[in-house]
Design an enzyme around this catalytic site. Sequence first.
Site, PDB file in Angstrom:
ATOM      1  N   LYS A 111       0.720  -1.284  -0.239  1.00 26.65           N
ATOM      2  CA  LYS A 111       0.012   0.208  -0.067  1.00 26.65           C
ATOM      3  C   LYS A 111       0.708   1.287   0.047  1.00 26.65           C
ATOM      4  O   LYS A 111       0.398   2.265  -0.599  1.00 26.65           O
ATOM      5  CB  LYS A 111      -0.850   0.006   1.350  1.00 26.65           C
ATOM      6  CG  LYS A 111      -1.959  -1.046   1.076  1.00 26.65           C
ATOM      7  CD  LYS A 111      -3.375  -0.658   1.335  1.00 26.65           C
ATOM      8  CE  LYS A 111      -4.400  -1.736   0.681  1.00 26.65           C
ATOM      9  NZ  LYS A 111      -5.780  -1.734   1.055  1.00 26.65           N
ATOM     10  N   LYS A 193      -3.805 -10.660  -6.351  1.00 32.31           N
ATOM     11  CA  LYS A 193      -5.045 -10.986  -5.536  1.00 32.31           C
ATOM     12  C   LYS A 193      -6.090 -10.199  -6.478  1.00 32.31           C
ATOM     13  O   LYS A 193      -6.061  -8.690  -6.631  1.00 32.31           O
ATOM     14  CB  LYS A 193      -5.274 -11.092  -4.237  1.00 32.31           C
ATOM     15  CG  LYS A 193      -4.987  -9.674  -3.601  1.00 32.31           C
ATOM     16  CD  LYS A 193      -5.390  -9.536  -2.266  1.00 32.31           C
ATOM     17  CE  LYS A 193      -5.620  -8.220  -1.763  1.00 32.31           C
ATOM     18  NZ  LYS A 193      -6.473  -7.934  -0.387  1.00 32.31           N
ATOM     19  N   LYS A 196     -10.185  -4.543  -4.431  1.00 34.96           N
ATOM     20  CA  LYS A 196     -11.193  -3.356  -4.937  1.00 34.96           C
ATOM     21  C   LYS A 196     -10.197  -2.619  -5.201  1.00 34.96           C
ATOM     22  O   LYS A 196     -11.028  -1.503  -5.630  1.00 34.96           O
ATOM     23  CB  LYS A 196     -12.201  -3.291  -3.531  1.00 34.96           C
ATOM     24  CG  LYS A 196     -11.594  -3.327  -2.319  1.00 34.96           C
ATOM     25  CD  LYS A 196     -12.896  -2.821  -1.167  1.00 34.96           C
ATOM     26  CE  LYS A 196     -12.963  -3.821  -0.116  1.00 34.96           C
ATOM     27  NZ  LYS A 196     -12.265  -3.429   0.985  1.00 34.96           N
TER      28      LYS A 196
HETATM   29  P1  ATP Z   1      -7.962  -3.785  -1.291  1.00 33.87           P
HETATM   30  O1  ATP Z   1      -7.545  -4.701  -2.077  1.00 33.87           O
HETATM   31  O2  ATP Z   1      -8.409  -2.673  -1.526  1.00 33.87           O
HETATM   32  O3  ATP Z   1      -6.934  -4.052   0.114  1.00 33.87           O
HETATM   33  P2  ATP Z   1      -9.551  -5.943  -0.395  1.00 33.87           P
HETATM   34  O4  ATP Z   1     -10.193  -6.163  -1.408  1.00 33.87           O
HETATM   35  O5  ATP Z   1      -8.318  -6.691   0.090  1.00 33.87           O
HETATM   36  O6  ATP Z   1      -9.043  -4.421  -0.212  1.00 33.87           O
HETATM   37  P3  ATP Z   1     -10.489  -5.902   2.543  1.00 33.87           P
HETATM   38  O7  ATP Z   1     -11.411  -5.131   3.126  1.00 33.87           O
HETATM   39  O8  ATP Z   1      -8.967  -5.645   2.719  1.00 33.87           O
HETATM   40  O9  ATP Z   1     -10.487  -5.889   1.135  1.00 33.87           O
HETATM   41  O10 ATP Z   1     -10.759  -7.660   2.556  1.00 33.87           O
HETATM   42  C1  ATP Z   1     -11.777  -8.042   3.284  1.00 33.87           C
HETATM   43  C2  ATP Z   1     -11.617  -9.476   3.360  1.00 33.87           C
HETATM   44  O11 ATP Z   1     -11.666 -10.094   2.225  1.00 33.87           O
HETATM   45  C3  ATP Z   1     -10.229  -9.980   4.161  1.00 33.87           C
HETATM   46  O12 ATP Z   1     -10.787 -11.224   4.915  1.00 33.87           O
HETATM   47  C4  ATP Z   1      -9.647 -10.367   2.981  1.00 33.87           C
HETATM   48  O13 ATP Z   1      -8.755 -11.379   3.152  1.00 33.87           O
HETATM   49  C5  ATP Z   1     -10.596 -11.021   1.975  1.00 33.87           C
HETATM   50  N1  ATP Z   1     -10.156 -10.997   0.475  1.00 33.87           N
HETATM   51  C6  ATP Z   1      -9.726  -9.878  -0.114  1.00 33.87           C
HETATM   52  N2  ATP Z   1      -9.515  -9.885  -1.324  1.00 33.87           N
HETATM   53  C7  ATP Z   1      -9.469 -11.337  -1.461  1.00 33.87           C
HETATM   54  C8  ATP Z   1      -9.044 -12.147  -2.469  1.00 33.87           C
HETATM   55  N3  ATP Z   1      -8.894 -11.807  -3.780  1.00 33.87           N
HETATM   56  N4  ATP Z   1      -9.335 -13.693  -2.087  1.00 33.87           N
HETATM   57  C9  ATP Z   1      -9.698 -13.964  -1.263  1.00 33.87           C
HETATM   58  N5  ATP Z   1     -10.060 -13.112  -0.177  1.00 33.87           N
HETATM   59  C10 ATP Z   1      -9.837 -11.893  -0.188  1.00 33.87           C
END
Ligand code: ATP
Length: 324
Positions: A111, A193, A196
């Site tokens: 980040k 991964k 968002k």
């Molecule tokens: P960003 O990518 O903007 O950091 P994010 O999509 O990772 O955000 P978070 O709010 O950080 O979203 O994560 C929420 C939950 O979703 C966490 O438990 C995280 O481990 C899970 N998660 C996020 N992205 C994935 C993914 N690509 N595959 C599986 N689990 C995910």
Amino acid sequence: MKRIFSGIQPSGNLHLGNYLGAIKNWVELQNKYDPIFCVVDLHAITVPQKPKELHQKTIEVAKTYLAAGIDPEKSTIFVQSRVPEHTELAWILNTITKLPELERMTQFKDKSQQNNQNINAGLFSYPVLMAADILLYDTNVVPVGEDQVQHIEITRTLARRFNQMFGETFTVPEPHVVKEGMRIMGLDDPTKKMSKSAESASNYISLSDDPDTVREKIKKAVTDSEKEVRYSDDKPAIKNLINIYSLLDNIKPKEIEDIYRDKRYSEFKTDLAETIVGFLEPFQEKYNSIEDNEVLKILEQGRIKAKELAEKKMADVREKMGLL
Ligand code: ATP
Ligand code: LTN
């Protein structure tokens, strides 16, 4: 009953990765545990957010929990900033956290690279606030995607360290990761991964995408130059698509391989797109039927329950540390 605690940041559109890696799992666990699910708005502001959007997204994340099947009769759902004990405990834990422990964090490294104009102190001590979230509630198990396991490790370290310094206070929590859902990868790049905060919307399937957008995104999803639908580490793009299919339809990856053995990618992709649409349609219908006011009421009930637990824990922490 053992307690689970987890949270999602209201920082963008929730996607299939969030659902398959986290929320789907929570829905199953809420029957076996005493569950608390939080919308972690104070984590979201470690990167710049527009106030109006943050407000709306916070309600939307809670609505997503409800539409996905989190039952407010069984689960406590609340907003992190409404229970100020989270920031109080985070401050205290900051004082027993070592800088190198935070410098190692992959999410911080990623980040701060993405936001190199604003590497703020909050982004750096993000895992300490997360540790506070978890430790306030005597959490036993934290269901998250694999990317968060490193943060649970530091939470465990801080719990043990505090207990050693001031006497038994915190439960040491365990992570709970679903193997196949642990890391849903980007549709445009299977080495990263699904996220968002990805630059391109073709990276993810948003939980609010309409059927045509889903079909378009799946059609465009990268594959490889072969033709065979095979579940293998040397085919990360196809493996990822099979994982999504498998988790949504509850069929094993091997069975999907058998069904599509002699078929083309295009046929597999068409069926996958319809599987996703088949999941999203009822989800979105439920989502759209929930009023903002209803969500706010549930969040207020959740706040009261969470606050009671958090206050008790903080009273214990203050006493142990000699804070008047
Ligand atoms: P960003 O990518 O903007 O950091 P994010 O999509 O990772 O955000 P978070 O709010 O950080 O979203 O994560 C929420 C939950 O979703 C966490 O438990 C995280 O481990 C899970 N998660 C996020 N992205 C994935 C993914 N690509 N595959 C599986 N689990 C995910
Ligand atoms: N850091 C997590 C969100 C999060 C969380 C938590 C998850 C904040 N506090 C406590 C589980 C338990 C993330 O970025 N996904």
